[in-house]
Every structure is written in C-alpha cells, then in structure tokens.
Design a protein around this motif. Sequence first.
Motif, PDB file in Angstrom:
ATOM      1  N   GLU A  30      -9.557  -5.142   3.925  1.00 22.49           N
ATOM      2  CA  GLU A  30      -8.847  -3.868   3.888  1.00 22.49           C
ATOM      3  C   GLU A  30      -8.553  -3.422   2.450  1.00 22.49           C
ATOM      4  OE1 GLU A  30      -4.997  -3.458   5.890  1.00 22.49           O
ATOM      5  OE2 GLU A  30      -4.913  -1.706   4.591  1.00 22.49           O
TER       6      GLU A  30
ATOM      7  N   CYS B   9      -3.754   5.592  10.693  1.00 26.59           N
ATOM      8  CA  CYS B   9      -4.630   4.728   9.916  1.00 26.59           C
ATOM      9  C   CYS B   9      -5.673   4.078  10.829  1.00 26.59           C
ATOM     10  CB  CYS B   9      -3.816   3.664   9.206  1.00 26.59           C
ATOM     11  SG  CYS B   9      -2.748   2.765  10.340  1.00 26.59           S
TER      12      CYS B   9
ATOM     13  N   CYS C 205       0.857  -1.171   0.000  1.00 25.15           N
ATOM     14  CA  CYS C 205       0.000   0.000   0.000  1.00 25.15           C
ATOM     15  C   CYS C 205       0.896   1.224   0.000  1.00 25.15           C
ATOM     16  CB  CYS C 205      -0.856  -0.029   1.263  1.00 25.15           C
ATOM     17  SG  CYS C 205      -1.509   1.549   1.755  1.00 25.15           S
TER      18      CYS C 205
ATOM     19  N   ARG D 119     -10.264  -0.505   0.179  1.00 23.26           N
ATOM     20  CA  ARG D 119      -9.482   0.647  -0.255  1.00 23.26           C
ATOM     21  C   ARG D 119      -9.615   0.909  -1.760  1.00 23.26           C
ATOM     22  NH1 ARG D 119      -4.336  -0.777   1.568  1.00 23.26           N
ATOM     23  NH2 ARG D 119      -3.685  -1.410  -0.490  1.00 23.26           N
TER      24      ARG D 119
END
Lengths: 321, 79
Positions: A197, B11, A88, A201
């Motif tokens: 996740e 985050c 990421c 995203r």
Amino acid sequence: MLESFTWLASWLTYDVFGIETGTKLGNSIHFFIEDTSKIFFLLTLIIFVMGLFRSILSPEKIRTYIEGKPKTVSYFLAVSLGAVTPFCSCSSVPLFIGFVEAGIPVGATMAFLIASPMINEVAVVILGTVIGWELTLIYIITGLLVGMFGGWATDYFKMDRYVEDYVWKIKTGQVIQPTYDTTLIGRILFAWGEVKEIVGRIWTYVFLGIAIGAALHGYVPTGFFAEYASADNWFAVPLAVVSGIPLYSNATGVIPVVEALLGKGVPIGTVIVLMMSVVAISIPEFVILRKVIRIQGLVYFASFLAIAFIFVGYLFNALAM
Amino acid sequence: MKNVKVLGSGCKKCQQTAQVIQDHAEKNGIEIEIEKVTDVAAIMGYGVMSTPGVVVDDVTVHAGSVPTEEQVKTFLARS
C-alpha cells in the motif's frame, strides 16, 4: 552492506552500459541506479519491519496515551508519537476529530500533524544512510521542536476558534479498538499489505525525486549553487521555504534531491528547510484538513510553519559557518 | 435481512471490504444490504477512527483493516 548498491550502480553504468566514468551522463545514471536500488530496498525493508509491530501504534492507542495529560507533556508526547507513527494524510481528519473529541488540546493534535509527515522511521533511516547520522539527528530534533512549538502556538493564540463547529458536536463515546490478527502469519500478511500500500502510494514521488537528484548531480556545475545559494546570501533560505510550499512530496521522495544539493555545496540550513517545507506545507494535506479547520486557520498554520522554517534555516546556516 | 454499513472515505480498502462481505453473504445465502458511509462525522459517530470499519445492524463490529473471511463469518453470524 549498503556499499553493494554503489558497486551495483558502478557495474551497471560503466561495465554493462559502457558509459565513460566522470562524464555528466555517467554521473547521473550512476546516481539514479544507486539511489533507486538503495531507497526502494530500504523502503520495503523498513515498512515491513514496522508493519510487524503496527498494532501497538494505532491512532486509537495513541489517543489513549495522550488523553488527559497536562498540556506541556501532551505536546511532547504528540510529536514523539507522531514521529514513530507511519501515517497517511488520508487519515488526518478522523485522527483530528478523534483527538479533539477525547479532549486532547487542538495544539497537541496539530503538533502531531506537523511532526508526523516530517519525521518517520522510513525517512529517518534513508536520510541517515544518505546524508549521515549527524545531520539526520539535527533534522529530527528540529522537526520535533517545530512541532512542539507549533502546538504551543496553536493553543496560546487560541487557534481552536478556527475549528469547524460540527467537530465539537461529534460524540463518539467508546472508540472501537481495531482488531488486528496478532499471530505471526497475521502480522506478516499485514506488514506485506502495508509495503504494497505505502510503496504503491509514494513510488512516483520517490522516482521523481531520484530523477531530479540525478539531474542535479550530473548536470549542474558545482559552482552554480555556491554562487546563488551560499550561506551569506540572505534570501536563499526564504526562497527555499517559499518554493517548497507549492511543491509536494513524501519525505522519502525529497531525500535524493537533498543529497544532490548537499553534494553541490548548498548550506545545510537551506537544504533542511527546503525539505521541511516541501513535506510539511502541502496543498493536498491542506485540502484534507479544510474539512475540520477553516481557511483562516489554515493560512495561520501555513504562515507559522513558513516563518518557523525560515528561522531554522538561518540558525543552521549560522551554526554551520 | 441484515443491514451492513461499510465505513470509509472511499479508499481502495473500503471497496475491498464491501466486496469480501458481499461475496461471503452470497456464498452462504445470508441476506444483507450493504450501505457505504463516507461522511467522516458519521463514521466517527460509530466510534471508528481507523477505516475501513464495519457496522452490522447498528453495532460496530470491526475497524482498522479489510476483514478476513473468518472475521466476516463471525460478525455476520452474530445476533
């Protein structure tokens, strides 16, 4: 197995919704349903499987693999590891500092950062099923070469002078290896967490990409791109690269657009470099990298990539003819 | 009183990490103060490349994921 997505799309579009075959709307809807179901299915499957093995590919491990290797070997290792690491852009900065701090040349670090977003298992598998394995292989090899060449150029032109000073002063000493639960249940939970996740995203990019692809597929006449973006049109390649710079998407999100453009007869070189430019040169990524690299360095970095992509585009268009 | 630092650039996982630790401490009556460290240089200084990371009384005890209840128990019980 993947034909089932085509059947599903045909059944829904023509039987359930009752749209006539061969119409513009029908073609678009069919493309949209097929790609949405297929891409999200593959996305979930691949991220899950990779998640099971994630503990071998942590950035800390990769750092120890590359550390202390001769430069030429380090470029090669960096792009290869970059290609297999699900990564990421939010971890670019710790990774950059961690690599540099371990004495890994800035070039190898940049090679990793170039290759990583362009090539990853998810994009490769989906690209392979959508545009065929031969073209996908070309895409992979080109991405790796651009990454290695970028790494070499970074060191050759001494780009490390644009790295922010504070980066050199950080001393981490012993890096803590992340603690992973390596039992089967632990791996499954981790892998599922990764799916949630990553899909969470990137799903907007993927949807947007499919919608654009579907619109192109159904509504743009086949002759349109042949006229404006054929291989003998010299400005098509630079135009593709330049228009990709402000656009940003995850690699998976660009694939439906790539699929539609290829279907409309746009030459392979032009399409590949559009994809590379959208994925590898992106403002969000540069804003993050700005924390460790000065503006000037980033300008050189973007210019290098743009020039490399233009070159790649011409080369492939020439080879394809 | 234990000092717990949660390392991460803000985050979602970092917030979850802080929450898990807070919940565990409250449930078991452990006195802690939680501090969030978001500066990348500082995080790297603790030897953490994969966030979220956890530092208890200046010792890095965890990195790379939201810790499980079991892991929190172990590192809060230490020292």
